[in-house]
Every structure is written in C-alpha cells, then in structure tokens.
Scaffold this motif. Structure first.
Motif, PDB file in Angstrom:
ATOM      1  N   ARG A  13      32.884  31.612 -19.551  1.00 16.93           N
ATOM      2  CA  ARG A  13      34.319  31.645 -19.267  1.00 16.93           C
ATOM      3  C   ARG A  13      34.584  32.175 -17.861  1.00 16.93           C
ATOM      4  O   ARG A  13      35.566  31.819 -17.242  1.00 16.93           O
ATOM      5  CB  ARG A  13      35.001  32.551 -20.299  1.00 16.93           C
ATOM      6  CG  ARG A  13      36.494  32.454 -20.253  1.00 16.93           C
ATOM      7  CD  ARG A  13      37.263  33.241 -21.296  1.00 16.93           C
ATOM      8  NE  ARG A  13      36.528  33.921 -22.331  1.00 16.93           N
ATOM      9  CZ  ARG A  13      37.089  34.610 -23.316  1.00 16.93           C
ATOM     10  NH1 ARG A  13      38.396  34.691 -23.392  1.00 16.93           N
ATOM     11  NH2 ARG A  13      36.370  35.215 -24.223  1.00 16.93           N
ATOM     12  N   TRP A  14      33.724  33.030 -17.338  1.00 11.43           N
ATOM     13  CA  TRP A  14      33.930  33.681 -16.040  1.00 11.43           C
ATOM     14  C   TRP A  14      32.756  33.391 -15.113  1.00 11.43           C
ATOM     15  O   TRP A  14      31.612  33.356 -15.540  1.00 11.43           O
ATOM     16  CB  TRP A  14      34.034  35.197 -16.225  1.00 11.43           C
ATOM     17  CG  TRP A  14      35.088  35.577 -17.202  1.00 11.43           C
ATOM     18  CD1 TRP A  14      34.905  35.884 -18.531  1.00 11.43           C
ATOM     19  CD2 TRP A  14      36.479  35.648 -16.974  1.00 11.43           C
ATOM     20  NE1 TRP A  14      36.102  36.152 -19.115  1.00 11.43           N
ATOM     21  CE2 TRP A  14      37.092  36.019 -18.188  1.00 11.43           C
ATOM     22  CE3 TRP A  14      37.274  35.442 -15.867  1.00 11.43           C
ATOM     23  CZ2 TRP A  14      38.456  36.192 -18.318  1.00 11.43           C
ATOM     24  CZ3 TRP A  14      38.639  35.621 -15.996  1.00 11.43           C
ATOM     25  CH2 TRP A  14      39.212  35.988 -17.210  1.00 11.43           C
ATOM     26  N   SER A  15      33.044  33.236 -13.834  1.00  6.97           N
ATOM     27  CA  SER A  15      32.000  33.071 -12.828  1.00  6.97           C
ATOM     28  C   SER A  15      32.132  34.200 -11.807  1.00  6.97           C
ATOM     29  O   SER A  15      33.152  34.897 -11.744  1.00  6.97           O
ATOM     30  CB  SER A  15      32.157  31.723 -12.114  1.00  6.97           C
ATOM     31  OG  SER A  15      33.326  31.744 -11.302  1.00  6.97           O
ATOM     32  N   PHE A  16      31.097  34.356 -10.982  1.00  8.84           N
ATOM     33  CA  PHE A  16      31.174  35.359  -9.917  1.00  8.84           C
ATOM     34  C   PHE A  16      32.311  35.019  -8.959  1.00  8.84           C
ATOM     35  O   PHE A  16      33.002  35.893  -8.452  1.00  8.84           O
ATOM     36  CB  PHE A  16      29.841  35.452  -9.162  1.00  8.84           C
ATOM     37  CG  PHE A  16      28.746  36.047  -9.995  1.00  8.84           C
ATOM     38  CD1 PHE A  16      28.799  37.371 -10.388  1.00  8.84           C
ATOM     39  CD2 PHE A  16      27.684  35.274 -10.400  1.00  8.84           C
ATOM     40  CE1 PHE A  16      27.807  37.928 -11.171  1.00  8.84           C
ATOM     41  CE2 PHE A  16      26.682  35.815 -11.181  1.00  8.84           C
ATOM     42  CZ  PHE A  16      26.742  37.144 -11.577  1.00  8.84           C
ATOM     43  N   GLU A  17      32.530  33.736  -8.735  1.00  8.02           N
ATOM     44  CA  GLU A  17      33.628  33.314  -7.856  1.00  8.02           C
ATOM     45  C   GLU A  17      34.975  33.741  -8.433  1.00  8.02           C
ATOM     46  O   GLU A  17      35.864  34.179  -7.693  1.00  8.02           O
ATOM     47  CB  GLU A  17      33.603  31.790  -7.651  1.00  8.02           C
ATOM     48  CG  GLU A  17      32.426  31.304  -6.825  1.00  8.02           C
ATOM     49  CD  GLU A  17      31.098  31.273  -7.614  1.00  8.02           C
ATOM     50  OE1 GLU A  17      31.114  31.273  -8.864  1.00  8.02           O
ATOM     51  OE2 GLU A  17      30.052  31.274  -6.950  1.00  8.02           O
TER      52      GLU A  17
END
Length: 126
Positions: A13-17
C-alpha cells in the motif's frame, strides 16, 4: 526499509516515494514523530497506537503532526491515541475515553465530553 511489510499476494500500500512525498522533512528533532509515523505506515497497519505524538514539539510541527494524524482515517487506518493536548485529541477523535486513578471515568464522543461540565471540571481543568 526495516519497517516495510512484505505484501502477500498484492502490491504494498505504501512506497518509499509515498513517505518522502507525505513527510518531506524527516531529520529535524521535532519531526522525528513524522519519521516514526513513516516507519509505522511502511508496515501497512490497520491500527496504530500512538502515545503523545505532539509532546515537546514546536507549535508549527504540532500542527503538521495533527494534520497527518487526521489523515489516517482517510487512509483507512484506525488509531488509538493518548494525548494530553485536549484540543488536538478532540479534533482527531471519534471516541474519547478519560482515565482517572486507573479507571475509565468517561466514555463518549468529543461532543459528549464538551457538554459534560462535571467531567471536564473534575478531570480536565487545572
């Protein structure tokens, strides 16, 4: 990367970006709370338990952290918040619990609490 949860059968669901976009400033002392939220979100939680996230922060940073906490609901994440700053807690919360002497002395909505002068006087006013 330590906090990132490996998704099973779906894209994370989440990326580093996402984290850099949502929390662009991570290194100043007061913004360490934002880094903690980043690490937590990378674990893809459904519930976050947060203990006094605004303690010791500058007023501008308190506002930022408060706004990010309000966004948790939009992201589908529930939170259990312990906060001494009543205005922030009432603004963020859907349910309020007041503890006194180790027991729950009030349970209700923020509106219920605001209209309960006895509880406010006995447990919240200095």
């Amino acid at each position: 990367m330590l906090g990132q949860k490996k998704a099973k059968g779906r894209a994370p669901r989440w990326s580093f970006e996402d984290m850099y976009r949502i929390f662009p400033r991570l290194l100043s002392g007061g913004e360490q709370q934002m880094l903690t939220l980043c690490r937590t979100l990378m674990g893809d939680p459904d519930l976050i338990m947060i203990d006094e996230p605004t303690e010791g922060l500058a007023p501008k940073i308190v506002e930022l952290v408060s706004e990010y906490l309000k966004e948790l609901k939009n992201w589908g994440i529930s939170d259990l918040l312990v906060e001494k700053k009543l205005a922030i807690a009432l603004d963020i919360s859907q349910r309020v619990y007041i503890m006194g002497h180790g027991a729950i002395v009030f349970e209700g909505t923020p509106a219920d609490l605001k209209s309960n002068a006895k509880v406010c006087e006995e447990w919240l006013e200095v």
